[in-house]
Design an enzyme around this catalytic site. Structure first.
Site, mmCIF file in Angstrom:
data_model
loop_
_atom_site.group_PDB
_atom_site.id
_atom_site.type_symbol
_atom_site.label_atom_id
_atom_site.label_comp_id
_atom_site.label_asym_id
_atom_site.label_seq_id
_atom_site.Cartn_x
_atom_site.Cartn_y
_atom_site.Cartn_z
ATOM 1 N N ASP A 194 0.825 -1.203 0.000
ATOM 2 C CA ASP A 194 0.000 0.000 0.000
ATOM 3 C C ASP A 194 0.860 1.255 0.000
ATOM 4 O OD1 ASP A 194 -2.381 -1.426 0.035
ATOM 5 O OD2 ASP A 194 -2.434 -1.511 2.225
ATOM 6 N N HIS A 215 0.463 -1.313 -4.321
ATOM 7 C CA HIS A 215 -0.952 -1.688 -4.255
ATOM 8 C C HIS A 215 -1.892 -0.493 -4.231
ATOM 9 C CE1 HIS A 215 0.092 -5.905 -2.405
ATOM 10 N NE2 HIS A 215 0.612 -5.712 -3.598
ATOM 11 N N LYS A 249 -11.522 -1.221 2.249
ATOM 12 C CA LYS A 249 -11.688 -2.639 2.582
ATOM 13 C C LYS A 249 -11.948 -2.760 4.083
ATOM 14 C CE LYS A 249 -6.627 -3.129 2.430
ATOM 15 N NZ LYS A 249 -5.480 -3.938 1.956
#
Length: 353
Positions: A194, A215, A249
């Site tokens: 990330d 990501h 998420k």
């Protein structure tokens, strides 16, 4: 030559700011006890298993990094550097670099298994700024930002490109938890995980940043003691050749809330898997089963998210169980993988697929 601690002009005298140079950990500890308001860190080597620790630096201090900061090798959790305190100004001087030499730890498994890899920076600051730092080859996560309040991080370069060839993994750029009034801006992140991961906090802004590889940008809530993310702004960013563009998420069977996320003016270029991904069935091992609604996603705004996904990816995928008050405007092209969307609030049309 002795110098006066005062600078005098025609009308008044003022105290001159004092500075101290440190070249090793022992000199740093002495500088913390001294009265100097500027600490210049010069070409410092941190022995294996030890931390370059700026805890207990006096409020009002400016810390300037000059030269190369390097670290001995040991398998341990770290962190390699601690930035902790109140009312601090932390700066990178011309030509400085933090070189984690991450290849010594990288084995393709990150923090999941294999070698024990240290985090690079642990940040716990209040009323402080971090500006102009250059970091290369983090062994694992680069910035762990925890329990911060009213801080800005600006013009940071995280360059973990070598990890693409030599097994870098979990080399997150910025991980934010339990923090409030945080601004991260004008930075560039090359990595293998990330670019940003917000786990919890309020009033967090991530703006005008460039994420390359890795990501992409994530709001990832659940699995921690505090599972609330409120008033999050992600704007003016670019995601280039990332796995994802922007994700929200939430943990499968988790509890908490995601409220007031604004994703605006985001440019995607050659994203491989998904441009916008919002899911409620997240697990570290990957999404699993039907989404759960214990972490509602409320007051979400997606505005002017545009660009392209490569052919094998999907442009937009939504799979949630508890969503309210969404607003959406996007123009993402290219992805040919079609995935159904589920849980979109009534009355809202999203160009899924």
């Amino acid at each position: 030559m002795n110098m006066s601690p005062y600078i005098c002009g025609i009308l008044m005298c003022v105290a001159a700011a004092s500075a101290v140079d440190v070249w090793n950990l022992q000199q740093l500890e002495a500088a913390k006890r001294g009265n100097d308001l500027t600490i210049n860190v010069r070409d410092i080597f941190v022995p294996a298993g030890q931390t370059l620790n700026f805890e207990f630096v006096k409020p009002g201090t400016t810390i300037v990094f000059r030269g190369r900061v390097t670290f001995g090798y040991k398998e341990w959790r770290g962190p390699l550097i601690i930035l902790k305190g109140r009312n601090l100004k932390i700066k990178g001087g011309a030509g400085h670099i933090f070189d984690g030499e991450g290849r010594r730890w990288w084995d393709g498994t990150g923090t999941n298994s294999g070698k024990i890899k240290p985090y690079m920076f642990y940040v716990q600051l209040a009323d402080s700024s971090v500006r102009g730092l250059t970091i290369k080859n983090s062994p694992a996560h680069t910035f762990a930002i925890n329990d911060c309040n009213h801080i800005s991080i600006n013009n940071v370069m995280i360059d973990n490109r070598d990890g693409n060839r030599f097994g870098g993994h979990n080399t997150d750029g910025f991980d934010v938890a339990k923090s409030h009034r945080v601004i991260i801006a004008n930075s560039t992140i090359y990595n293998q995980d990330d670019c940003l991961a917000i786990n919890s906090g309020t009033d967090i802004t991530f703006q005008r940043n460039k994420c390359i590889g890795g990501h992409g940008i994530a709001v990832a809530v659940g699995g921690y003691q505090v599972n609330e993310a409120r008033n999050i702004v992600i704007r003016g960013c670019r995601c280039i050749q990332t796995k994802y563009g922007v994700r929200i998420k939430t943990l499968l069977n988790g509890r908490g809330i995601v409220k007031g996320v604004n994703i605006e003016n985001i440019l995607l270029k050659d994203v491989t898997d998904a441009g916008l991904l919002i899911i409620g069935n997240y697990l570290n091992s990957g999404p699993k089963g039907e989404p759960t609604g214990g972490i509602p996603i409320e007051d979400l705004t997606v505005n002017n998210v545009r660009g392209n996904v490569l052919a094998k990816g999907t442009n937009i995928n939504v799979l949630v169980a508890n969503a309210r008050n969404w607003h959406w405007s996007s123009n993402i092209q290219g992805g040919q993988r079609r995935l159904p969307c589920k849980g979109i609030p009534n009355g809202l049309r999203i160009p899924c697929g």
